[in-house]
Scaffold this motif. Structure first.
Motif, PDB file in Angstrom:
ATOM      1  N   ASN A 244      -5.654   8.065   4.822  1.00  0.00           N
ATOM      2  CA  ASN A 244      -7.062   8.205   4.416  1.00  0.00           C
ATOM      3  C   ASN A 244      -7.974   7.527   5.435  1.00  0.00           C
ATOM      4  N   ALA A 245      -7.531   6.337   5.885  1.00  0.00           N
ATOM      5  CA  ALA A 245      -8.351   5.581   6.834  1.00  0.00           C
ATOM      6  C   ALA A 245      -8.441   6.301   8.175  1.00  0.00           C
TER       7      ALA A 245
ATOM      8  N   ALA B 196      -5.507   0.492  11.029  1.00  0.00           N
ATOM      9  CA  ALA B 196      -4.673   1.040   9.943  1.00  0.00           C
ATOM     10  C   ALA B 196      -3.274   0.417   9.950  1.00  0.00           C
TER      11      ALA B 196
ATOM     12  N   THR C 161      -5.689  15.114  -4.792  1.00  0.00           N
ATOM     13  CA  THR C 161      -5.643  13.776  -5.395  1.00  0.00           C
ATOM     14  C   THR C 161      -4.476  13.662  -6.370  1.00  0.00           C
TER      15      THR C 161
ATOM     16  N   ASP D 240      -0.316   7.036   1.878  1.00  0.00           N
ATOM     17  CA  ASP D 240      -1.528   7.861   2.003  1.00  0.00           C
ATOM     18  C   ASP D 240      -2.787   7.033   2.249  1.00  0.00           C
ATOM     19  N   GLU D 241      -2.753   5.744   1.951  1.00  0.00           N
ATOM     20  CA  GLU D 241      -3.958   4.922   2.154  1.00  0.00           C
ATOM     21  C   GLU D 241      -4.286   4.789   3.646  1.00  0.00           C
ATOM     22  N   ALA D 242      -3.253   4.560   4.463  1.00  0.00           N
ATOM     23  CA  ALA D 242      -3.480   4.451   5.909  1.00  0.00           C
ATOM     24  C   ALA D 242      -3.947   5.802   6.458  1.00  0.00           C
TER      25      ALA D 242
ATOM     26  N   SER E  11       0.839  -1.198   0.000  1.00  0.00           N
ATOM     27  CA  SER E  11       0.000   0.000   0.000  1.00  0.00           C
ATOM     28  C   SER E  11       0.874   1.249   0.000  1.00  0.00           C
ATOM     29  N   ASN E  12       0.319   2.328  -0.489  1.00  0.00           N
ATOM     30  CA  ASN E  12       1.015   3.616  -0.418  1.00  0.00           C
ATOM     31  C   ASN E  12       0.746   4.249   0.945  1.00  0.00           C
TER      32      ASN E  12
END
Lengths: 265, 154
Positions: free
Chosen positions: A46-47, A196, A140, A42-44, A39-40
């Protein structure tokens, strides 16, 4: 006449064989394919937006841009770490810092003597995306370009056969994302926020890769990363109650901070 | 002489047809299907984020699959599109949770297939892209996928 016909048929047959052998690629042996998706950072994040207030995240960020080491693998680790901090800056709407960090990533790529037109193209795209007027679109696009910049350096290193250096970039981004998210979770603990950190597959990926590197090219560095990813693997699996405890989050943060200190010193 | 020329022509036509079932064709199909999916999502007000190296193509035999393991986070929308070369006739996507319970069964006809994952909670998941059927006589086919992110605009 017969001779001509034979010659013509022979040439045609040769062309046919050449044509089919070029275009009809012989497939590799079939088999199920297994891919570990990384995962990148930023995904965590975002969560965690739903669990905490991103405006308070500045304290978890490392805004340093300098990469002074001459050690190629350490430079790569820095690139990963800085990439994660550039992304965190975007969540804070601090595009100036994100841009400064991205420039230091590009400079570091130059230091590695990587020749890639794609890195130049992505750097230009970043400048364009930073000028985007629509705020949501800007966030984005800038996040995407920052991820792409890191991925392009990884790709360029893999293309020249420097897989261990490419791995160090991925590892740096992964450890820094764990350091950042574990700190955010510690200050805002809830079992939902702690999810996360569910990254078992990713920990296994690094453990396997550093294990293989250490086996073939034993070094204190690879051994240390192997130990760190093994320890993290034990901690980032949800317990019987399907959560990660705050004590475990604290230990996870200590390990990530220690890895950063060891590699970036 | 005419008969020989006809035979040579037939050889070339067969060669052209055989050459069309290549890896490149699968890549083109994935890209074109992903572009159509992205255009549709953009119309619906989504922003599209396509990571570098987001797609890959593999040769699979009938019944085999590409399995993508990873953490899928709440707060991020993931789109996975898959397609294949002309020897493939049916490709399906299935999504399993961390304990391998089926949570999405994208059992559709044809080679173009997709799934949008909007996890309600962060979890490790397994995505299987399966080559369910091939053309008669074909042992396998190239199958590819592309994973990208979408986020809702204002």
């Amino acid at each position: 006449m017969k001779k001509n016909i034979l010659l013509f048929t022979g040439v045609a047959l040769l062309l046919f064989l050449l044509f089919t052998s070029c275009d009809r690629q012989e497939p590799p042996p079939g088999g199920n394919v297994f891919i570990q998706r990384l995962s990148n950072p930023d995904e965590a994040l975002n969560a965690l937006i739903a669990e905490t207030n991103p405006a308070t995240w500045a304290q978890y960020r490392d805004t340093s841009t300098a990469i002074t080491t001459q050690d190629r693998e350490k430079i790569c680790y820095h690139i990963g770490v800085k990439s994660a901090n550039a992304l965190l800056s975007v969540f804070l709407n601090d595009y100036d810092t994100a841009e400064k960090i991205s420039k230091s990533i590009k400079d570091a790529a130059n230091k590695l003597n990587i020749k890639s037109d794609s890195i130049e193209t992505v750097a230009k795209e970043l400048v364009e995306n930073l000028a985007e007027k629509d705020e949501k679109k800007k966030q984005t696009k800038v996040k995407q370009t920052l991820n792409t910049l890191k991925d392009e350096v990884v790709k360029a290193l893999n293309n020249i056969g420097n897989e261990s250096e490419a791995l160090m970039i991925e590892y740096g981004a992964w450890i820094e994302a764990i350091r950042q998210t574990s700190l955010i979770i510690l200050d805002n603990y809830s079992p939902e926020a702690a999810s996360a950190l569910f990254r078992k597959g990713e920990a296994e990926y690094f453990k396997a890769n550093f294990g293989s590197l250490n086996l073939h090219h034993p070094s204190a560095g690879y051994k240390s990363q192997l130990e760190a990813s093994s320890k993290l693997l034990e901690l980032i699996i949800p317990g019987p109650d399907k959560t990660i405890s705050s004590e475990a989050v604290k230990t996870i943060n200590e390990i990530a901070t220690q890895v950063n200190a060891n590699v970036m010193s | 002489m005419r008969r020989i020329i006809s035979l040579v022509l037939i050889f070339f036509i067969i060669a052209l047809m055989a050459g069309s079932a290549t890896e490149q064709e699968a890549i083109d199909n994935v890209i074109s299907y992903a572009a159509a999916a992205a255009a549709y999502l953009e119309e619906q007000g989504y922003y599209i984020e396509v990571p570098e190296n987001a797609g890959q193509v593999f040769y699979l035999e009938k019944g085999q699959y590409i399995k993508i393991d990873g953490t899928f986070y709440s707060g991020t929308n993931y789109v996975i599109v898959a397609s294949g070369g002309s020897n493939a006739t049916d490709i399906d996507i299935e999504v399993y949770d961390e304990k391998w319970s089926l949570i999405f069964d994208g059992n559709t006809d044809g080679i173009d297939t997709d799934v949008i994952l909007t996890p309600g909670y962060t979890a490790e998941m397994h995505v299987a892209i399966k080559l369910t059927a091939t053309k008669a006589g074909a042992k396998g086919a190239y199958v590819g996928f592309l994973l990208f992110y979408v986020s809702k605009g204002k």
